[in-house]
Design a protein around this motif. Structure first.
Motif, PDB file in Angstrom:
ATOM      1  N   GLY A 202       0.456  -1.213  -0.063  1.00  0.00           N
ATOM      2  CA  GLY A 202       0.051   0.245   0.104  1.00  0.00           C
ATOM      3  C   GLY A 202       1.388   1.106   0.098  1.00  0.00           C
ATOM      4  N   GLY A 226      -5.754  -3.777  -8.333  1.00  0.00           N
ATOM      5  CA  GLY A 226      -5.528  -3.399  -6.665  1.00  0.00           C
ATOM      6  C   GLY A 226      -6.739  -2.120  -6.719  1.00  0.00           C
ATOM      7  N   THR A 227      -6.891  -1.101  -5.280  1.00  0.00           N
ATOM      8  CA  THR A 227      -7.709  -0.158  -5.296  1.00  0.00           C
ATOM      9  C   THR A 227      -6.761   0.843  -4.785  1.00  0.00           C
ATOM     10  OG1 THR A 227      -9.083  -2.285  -4.501  1.00  0.00           O
ATOM     11  CG2 THR A 227      -9.095   0.089  -4.195  1.00  0.00           C
ATOM     12  N   SER A 246      -3.793   0.336  -2.535  1.00  0.00           N
ATOM     13  CA  SER A 246      -3.536  -1.243  -2.091  1.00  0.00           C
ATOM     14  C   SER A 246      -3.706  -1.785  -2.532  1.00  0.00           C
ATOM     15  CB  SER A 246      -4.239  -1.206  -0.787  1.00  0.00           C
ATOM     16  OG  SER A 246      -5.707  -1.620  -1.049  1.00  0.00           O
ATOM     17  N   GLY A 248      -5.718  -3.637  -2.072  1.00  0.00           N
ATOM     18  CA  GLY A 248      -7.504  -4.620  -2.783  1.00  0.00           C
ATOM     19  C   GLY A 248      -7.962  -5.087  -1.049  1.00  0.00           C
ATOM     20  N   HIS A 251      -7.269  -2.403   2.065  1.00  0.00           N
ATOM     21  CA  HIS A 251      -7.678  -1.392   1.511  1.00  0.00           C
ATOM     22  C   HIS A 251      -8.424  -0.264   2.466  1.00  0.00           C
ATOM     23  CE1 HIS A 251      -7.785   1.986  -1.288  1.00  0.00           C
ATOM     24  NE2 HIS A 251      -8.547   2.541  -0.820  1.00  0.00           N
TER      25      HIS A 251
END
Length: 269
Positions: A202, A226-227, A246, A248, A251
């Motif tokens: 992250g 990812g997010t 991150s 995900g 997150h």
């Protein structure tokens, strides 16, 4: 032109700028300061940006170009095609002879990043995304599968200057309170590429970031599974406040860490 053709132009442009920077790496440089003691620039930044722009203009003479140096646009246009560039992302690393710095080109259409390139010549790593997948040196990469925050490695990114040093401390504390380890990369785009390839879990900041520091890497993280959100947990875009990227899975913890840093309306750094 197709996305593939634009990626080809972006990769050529990033390489042109990276070649200029690499030719001058670890040579005697005249270092200038911008707004802060740690906000530095050299003539190499300007020359590398010129090389990137000239390479793009050879194929797309009329597209908008957003860039860190000189008289390039500083805001991403909401309509039309644009290229968002950073000739040396991680100039502080560059001037100190640290090899983690990147030349970056993002391809944007109507305010949305559709492709991006991050070239780290001293590390021999070349990342790109077509918005569907992310690649490093030709091989497809993906975000980590780390699910336990206490096993995670997270980077507080961007720079909190001396007038907000408490937020820098808060950012580090937020990471070590929640995650297994902390990294400071010194290049936001290199950090985001590291989330995309799974070597980081992250990246967080509460600051309003510049588009040339984030857009290519954000696109890579998303395409790698990812997010990426802003500090409020909403979808990140070029004018968002805060950045949380991150794998995900962790997150919510990464978002919590970013939100604990401080002022969510912080100005651009």
């Amino acid at each position: 032109m197709t996305i593939a053709e634009r990626i080809s132009v972006a990769r050529d442009a990033a390489r042109a700028g990276a070649d200029v920077a690499a030719d001058n790496f670890r040579t005697k440089l005249i270092i200038e300061k911008k707004d802060a003691k740690t906000d530095v620039v050299t003539q190499v930044d300007r020359d590398a940006q010129t090389a990137v722009i000239e390479s793009i203009r050879a194929t797309f003479p009329d597209d908008a170009i957003v860039g860190e140096e000189g008289d390039a646009l500083k805001m991403v246009p909401e309509n039309g095609a644009a290229w968002v560039i950073d000739p040396i992302d991680g100039t502080n690393n560059y001037v100190r002879g640290t090899r983690t710095w990147a030349t970056v080109v993002a391809v944007v259409c109507d305010g949305v990043t559709t492709a991006g390139v991050i070239t780290l010549p001293e590390l021999n790593d070349d990342y790109w995304t077509d918005g569907e997948s992310t690649y490093r040196n030709g091989s497809r990469v993906s975000v980590s599968e780390t699910a336990d925050p206490e096993a995670g490695v997270v980077s507080p990114t961007m720079w909190w200057d001396f007038d907000s040093r408490d937020e820098f401390g808060n950012a580090c504390q937020a990471v070590v309170d929640r995650f297994g380890d902390l990294r400071r990369i010194g290049s936001a785009q290199a950090a985001l590429a590291s989330v995309a390839d799974g070597s980081l879990d992250g990246v967080i900041t509460n600051l309003r970031t510049n588009p040339w520091d984030t857009l290519a890497g954000v696109a890579m993280v998303r395409a790698a599974g990812g997010t990426v959100t802003d500090i409020h947990g909403d979808t990140f875009r070029h004018d968002s406040v805060g950045l949380v990227a991150s794998n995900g899975v962790i997150h919510s913890e990464a978002l919590s860490a970013a939100q604990s840093i401080g002022n969510p309306d912080a100005t651009t750094k």
